[in-house]
Motif scaffolding. Structure first.
Motif, PDB file in Angstrom:
ATOM      1  N   HIS A  28       0.826  -1.198   0.000  1.00 40.33           N
ATOM      2  CA  HIS A  28       0.000   0.000   0.000  1.00 40.33           C
ATOM      3  C   HIS A  28       0.868   1.258   0.000  1.00 40.33           C
ATOM      4  CE1 HIS A  28      -3.485   2.496   0.824  1.00 40.33           C
ATOM      5  NE2 HIS A  28      -2.813   3.047   1.820  1.00 40.33           N
ATOM      6  N   VAL A  29       1.901   1.267   0.823  1.00 41.82           N
ATOM      7  CA  VAL A  29       2.811   2.420   0.889  1.00 41.82           C
ATOM      8  C   VAL A  29       3.515   2.615  -0.450  1.00 41.82           C
ATOM      9  CG1 VAL A  29       4.937   3.259   1.965  1.00 41.82           C
ATOM     10  CG2 VAL A  29       3.117   2.322   3.385  1.00 41.82           C
ATOM     11  N   ALA A  30       3.962   1.525  -1.058  1.00 46.04           N
ATOM     12  CA  ALA A  30       4.630   1.617  -2.359  1.00 46.04           C
ATOM     13  C   ALA A  30       3.671   2.137  -3.426  1.00 46.04           C
ATOM     14  CB  ALA A  30       5.182   0.250  -2.761  1.00 46.04           C
ATOM     15  N   GLU A  31       2.436   1.689  -3.398  1.00 40.25           N
ATOM     16  CA  GLU A  31       1.435   2.150  -4.374  1.00 40.25           C
ATOM     17  C   GLU A  31       1.140   3.634  -4.194  1.00 40.25           C
ATOM     18  OE1 GLU A  31      -1.348   1.927  -7.506  1.00 40.25           O
ATOM     19  OE2 GLU A  31       0.309   0.638  -6.898  1.00 40.25           O
ATOM     20  N   GLN A  32       1.029   4.083  -2.952  1.00 42.17           N
ATOM     21  CA  GLN A  32       0.782   5.501  -2.694  1.00 42.17           C
ATOM     22  C   GLN A  32       1.955   6.353  -3.172  1.00 42.17           C
ATOM     23  OE1 GLN A  32      -2.108   6.879  -1.668  1.00 42.17           O
ATOM     24  NE2 GLN A  32      -2.841   4.789  -1.888  1.00 42.17           N
ATOM     25  N   ALA A  33       3.187   5.887  -2.960  1.00 38.72           N
ATOM     26  CA  ALA A  33       4.364   6.615  -3.431  1.00 38.72           C
ATOM     27  C   ALA A  33       4.377   6.677  -4.954  1.00 38.72           C
ATOM     28  CB  ALA A  33       5.631   5.952  -2.913  1.00 38.72           C
ATOM     29  N   ARG A  34       3.998   5.565  -5.604  1.00 39.77           N
ATOM     30  CA  ARG A  34       3.952   5.548  -7.063  1.00 39.77           C
ATOM     31  C   ARG A  34       2.902   6.519  -7.594  1.00 39.77           C
ATOM     32  NH1 ARG A  34       1.103   3.852 -11.089  1.00 39.77           N
ATOM     33  NH2 ARG A  34      -0.466   2.835  -9.805  1.00 39.77           N
ATOM     34  N   LEU A  35       1.741   6.523  -6.960  1.00 41.93           N
ATOM     35  CA  LEU A  35       0.682   7.434  -7.394  1.00 41.93           C
ATOM     36  C   LEU A  35       1.088   8.886  -7.194  1.00 41.93           C
ATOM     37  CD1 LEU A  35      -2.486   5.582  -6.046  1.00 41.93           C
ATOM     38  CD2 LEU A  35      -1.737   5.805  -8.422  1.00 41.93           C
ATOM     39  N   GLN A  36       1.772   9.191  -6.097  1.00 36.82           N
ATOM     40  CA  GLN A  36       2.211  10.558  -5.838  1.00 36.82           C
ATOM     41  C   GLN A  36       3.243  10.998  -6.878  1.00 36.82           C
ATOM     42  OE1 GLN A  36       1.045  12.748  -3.712  1.00 36.82           O
ATOM     43  NE2 GLN A  36       2.511  14.306  -4.313  1.00 36.82           N
ATOM     44  N   SER A  37       4.201  10.131  -7.202  1.00 40.37           N
ATOM     45  CA  SER A  37       5.209  10.500  -8.196  1.00 40.37           C
ATOM     46  C   SER A  37       4.570  10.644  -9.579  1.00 40.37           C
ATOM     47  CB  SER A  37       6.339   9.476  -8.227  1.00 40.37           C
ATOM     48  OG  SER A  37       5.869   8.232  -8.676  1.00 40.37           O
ATOM     49  N   GLU A  38       3.595   9.801  -9.885  1.00 36.04           N
ATOM     50  CA  GLU A  38       2.873   9.915 -11.158  1.00 36.04           C
ATOM     51  C   GLU A  38       2.112  11.242 -11.231  1.00 36.04           C
ATOM     52  OE1 GLU A  38       1.882   8.477 -14.900  1.00 36.04           O
ATOM     53  OE2 GLU A  38       3.250   7.612 -13.440  1.00 36.04           O
ATOM     54  N   HIS A  39       1.500  11.634 -10.125  1.00 30.91           N
ATOM     55  CA  HIS A  39       0.775  12.903 -10.068  1.00 30.91           C
ATOM     56  C   HIS A  39       1.737  14.074 -10.285  1.00 30.91           C
ATOM     57  CE1 HIS A  39      -2.057  15.948  -8.768  1.00 30.91           C
ATOM     58  NE2 HIS A  39      -1.151  16.375  -7.905  1.00 30.91           N
ATOM     59  N   GLN A  45       4.352  17.954 -16.557  1.00 28.62           N
ATOM     60  CA  GLN A  45       4.001  17.914 -17.980  1.00 28.62           C
ATOM     61  C   GLN A  45       2.932  18.950 -18.305  1.00 28.62           C
ATOM     62  OE1 GLN A  45       2.796  13.888 -18.755  1.00 28.62           O
ATOM     63  NE2 GLN A  45       4.824  13.311 -19.520  1.00 28.62           N
ATOM     64  N   ARG A  46       1.953  19.094 -17.421  1.00 30.01           N
ATOM     65  CA  ARG A  46       0.870  20.050 -17.636  1.00 30.01           C
ATOM     66  C   ARG A  46       1.412  21.479 -17.661  1.00 30.01           C
ATOM     67  NH1 ARG A  46      -2.270  18.622 -13.320  1.00 30.01           N
ATOM     68  NH2 ARG A  46      -2.750  16.690 -14.363  1.00 30.01           N
ATOM     69  N   GLU A  47       2.341  21.785 -16.735  1.00 31.47           N
ATOM     70  CA  GLU A  47       2.922  23.129 -16.694  1.00 31.47           C
ATOM     71  C   GLU A  47       3.760  23.404 -17.937  1.00 31.47           C
ATOM     72  OE1 GLU A  47       4.999  23.116 -13.004  1.00 31.47           O
ATOM     73  OE2 GLU A  47       3.153  23.298 -11.820  1.00 31.47           O
ATOM     74  N   ALA A  48       4.534  22.411 -18.389  1.00 34.03           N
ATOM     75  CA  ALA A  48       5.342  22.579 -19.593  1.00 34.03           C
ATOM     76  C   ALA A  48       4.439  22.783 -20.810  1.00 34.03           C
ATOM     77  CB  ALA A  48       6.242  21.373 -19.799  1.00 34.03           C
ATOM     78  N   HIS A  49       3.357  22.050 -20.884  1.00 34.85           N
ATOM     79  CA  HIS A  49       2.416  22.199 -21.991  1.00 34.85           C
ATOM     80  C   HIS A  49       1.784  23.586 -21.972  1.00 34.85           C
ATOM     81  CE1 HIS A  49      -1.443  21.541 -24.152  1.00 34.85           C
ATOM     82  NE2 HIS A  49      -0.630  20.909 -24.970  1.00 34.85           N
ATOM     83  N   LEU A  50       1.474  24.095 -20.793  1.00 37.52           N
ATOM     84  CA  LEU A  50       0.892  25.428 -20.670  1.00 37.52           C
ATOM     85  C   LEU A  50       1.853  26.491 -21.191  1.00 37.52           C
ATOM     86  CD1 LEU A  50      -1.419  27.224 -19.642  1.00 37.52           C
ATOM     87  CD2 LEU A  50      -0.261  27.258 -17.430  1.00 37.52           C
ATOM     88  N   VAL A  51       3.135  26.365 -20.866  1.00 36.34           N
ATOM     89  CA  VAL A  51       4.137  27.322 -21.351  1.00 36.34           C
ATOM     90  C   VAL A  51       4.221  27.275 -22.869  1.00 36.34           C
ATOM     91  CG1 VAL A  51       6.609  27.822 -21.376  1.00 36.34           C
ATOM     92  CG2 VAL A  51       5.470  27.331 -19.213  1.00 36.34           C
ATOM     93  N   LEU A  52       4.247  26.065 -23.429  1.00 38.52           N
ATOM     94  CA  LEU A  52       4.321  25.918 -24.887  1.00 38.52           C
ATOM     95  C   LEU A  52       3.072  26.481 -25.564  1.00 38.52           C
ATOM     96  CD1 LEU A  52       5.839  22.354 -25.222  1.00 38.52           C
ATOM     97  CD2 LEU A  52       6.960  24.527 -25.715  1.00 38.52           C
ATOM     98  N   MET A  53       1.912  26.211 -25.002  1.00 40.73           N
ATOM     99  CA  MET A  53       0.672  26.718 -25.599  1.00 40.73           C
ATOM    100  C   MET A  53       0.615  28.241 -25.529  1.00 40.73           C
ATOM    101  SD  MET A  53      -1.005  24.402 -27.052  1.00 40.73           S
ATOM    102  CE  MET A  53      -2.511  25.297 -27.340  1.00 40.73           C
ATOM    103  N   THR A  54       1.082  28.828 -24.440  1.00 36.53           N
ATOM    104  CA  THR A  54       1.091  30.279 -24.325  1.00 36.53           C
ATOM    105  C   THR A  54       1.990  30.896 -25.395  1.00 36.53           C
ATOM    106  OG1 THR A  54       0.722  30.101 -21.954  1.00 36.53           O
ATOM    107  CG2 THR A  54       1.540  32.204 -22.760  1.00 36.53           C
ATOM    108  N   ALA A  55       3.185  30.329 -25.577  1.00 36.53           N
ATOM    109  CA  ALA A  55       4.107  30.826 -26.605  1.00 36.53           C
ATOM    110  C   ALA A  55       3.489  30.655 -27.990  1.00 36.53           C
ATOM    111  CB  ALA A  55       5.437  30.094 -26.520  1.00 36.53           C
TER     112      ALA A  55
END
Length: 65
Positions: A28-39, A45-55
Motif C-alpha cells: 500500500h505504501v509503495a502504491e501511494q508513493a507511485r501514485l504521488q510521483s505519477e501525479h 508535464q501540464r505546466e510545460a504544456h501550458l508554457v508551450l501553448m502560451t508561446a
C-alpha cells in the motif's frame, strides 16, 4: 473490482503484526508513493504544456496581425 484504499476493509479480524498484513502495508505504501510521483510527473508535464501553448498562442496572434 476497484480497491477501496482501506487495508482492513473486508471486516475480518487481522493480526496487525502478521507477515501477510505487513506485506499488504508495504504494498500500500509503495502504491501511494507511485501514485504521488505519477501525479507530480503529470503536473510538470501540464505546466510545460501550458508554457508551450502560451508561446504558440502569442506567435499565432502575431502571425494574424
Amino acid at each position: 473490482m476497484k480497491k477501496s484504499g482501506k487495508l482492513n476493509a473486508d471486516g475480518m479480524p487481522k493480526l496487525l503484526t502478521g507477515d501477510v498484513f505487513h506485506a499488504r502495508i508495504q504494498g500500500h505504501v509503495a502504491e501511494q508513493a507511485r501514485l504521488q510521483s505519477e501525479h507530480e510527473r503529470r503536473q510538470v508535464q501540464r505546466e510545460a504544456h501550458l508554457v508551450l501553448m502560451t508561446a504558440w498562442k502569442e506567435a499565432d496572434e502575431a502571425r494574424k496581425q
